[in-house]
Design a protein around this motif. Structure first.
Motif, PDB file in Angstrom:
ATOM      1  N   THR A  10      32.281  68.731  38.655  1.00 11.72           N
ATOM      2  CA  THR A  10      33.415  69.365  39.412  1.00 11.72           C
ATOM      3  C   THR A  10      34.555  69.346  38.752  1.00 11.72           C
ATOM      4  OG1 THR A  10      33.664  67.289  40.574  1.00 11.72           O
ATOM      5  CG2 THR A  10      32.157  68.884  41.626  1.00 11.72           C
ATOM      6  N   LYS A 115      29.950  67.073  44.911  1.00 12.96           N
ATOM      7  CA  LYS A 115      30.311  65.915  44.052  1.00 12.96           C
ATOM      8  C   LYS A 115      29.569  66.154  42.616  1.00 12.96           C
ATOM      9  CE  LYS A 115      32.358  63.830  47.421  1.00 12.96           C
ATOM     10  NZ  LYS A 115      33.366  64.682  47.899  1.00 12.96           N
ATOM     11  N   THR A 116      30.217  65.529  41.538  1.00 21.50           N
ATOM     12  CA  THR A 116      29.657  65.794  40.070  1.00 21.50           C
ATOM     13  C   THR A 116      28.088  64.858  40.347  1.00 21.50           C
ATOM     14  OG1 THR A 116      31.568  65.856  39.065  1.00 21.50           O
ATOM     15  CG2 THR A 116      29.675  64.787  37.818  1.00 21.50           C
ATOM     16  N   ASP A 118      25.412  65.987  41.979  1.00 21.48           N
ATOM     17  CA  ASP A 118      24.710  66.628  43.154  1.00 21.48           C
ATOM     18  C   ASP A 118      23.897  67.822  42.040  1.00 21.48           C
ATOM     19  OD1 ASP A 118      26.102  65.176  44.978  1.00 21.48           O
ATOM     20  OD2 ASP A 118      27.052  67.171  45.484  1.00 21.48           O
TER      21      ASP A 118
END
Length: 167
Positions: A10, A115-116, A118
């Motif tokens: 993200t 979120k980073t 995911d």
């Protein structure tokens, strides 16, 4: 190519082309050297952490700034699977399609639940984006855009099909 799956990274709003590919590397000409610096201006560890097929999810105005194609070339050569954003800078968007990079615009994208790290899935034909518990629709990519992407870019499509590719 209908479904793209990858880990999410993200980023916020107004990620400009110098963050995607810093201008200090403009003297590089080999695409693999260029790709080593992907997203370095926004996250210096991105190139070493991402894997082919991973997906960038960002806010508004992704790709603003310079009209250089280097930003798209670095994302494509690094094998970013797609970029999903609330909006894209107009010239970046056109450069990305011409180079065969998948872009998905979702104006109502809820960044708070993504979120980073995911895992996400994108169905470019049906227009569905899924990341964690977040599921959102978007306008499916038109057939002519899919043809360009599947060919690897506008020049590849032209080499493959000649002038018949353009009606």
């Amino acid at each position: 190519m209908d479904i793209i799956r990858g880990r999410v990274f993200t980023f916020g709003n107004n990620i400009d082309t110098d963050q995607i590919y810093p201008g200090r590397y403009l003297e590089l000409t080999e695409h693999n050297e260029i790709a080593a610096h992907v997203m370095e201006g926004a996250d210096p560890s991105f190139a070493s952490n991402m894997k082919p097929g991973d997906i960038i999810v960002a806010g508004t105005n992704f790709g603003c700034g310079s009209s250089r194609e280097h930003a798209v070339i670095t994302l494509k050569t690094a094998k970013v699977g797609a970029v999903v954003a609330k909006s894209f800078a107009r010239i970046f968007f056109r450069n990305a399609i011409n180079q065969g990079l998948v872009l998905v615009e979702i104006p109502g994208l809820d960044m708070s639940s993504i979120k980073t790290g995911d895992t996400a899935g994108i169905n470019v034909v049906s227009g569905e984006f899924l990341s964690g518990e977040t599921k959102m629709g978007f306008a499916p990519l038109p057939g002519h855009v899919l043809s360009i992407i599947e060919a690897g870019g506008i020049f590849s499509l032209f080499r493959e099909k000649g002038s018949e590719a353009f009606g």
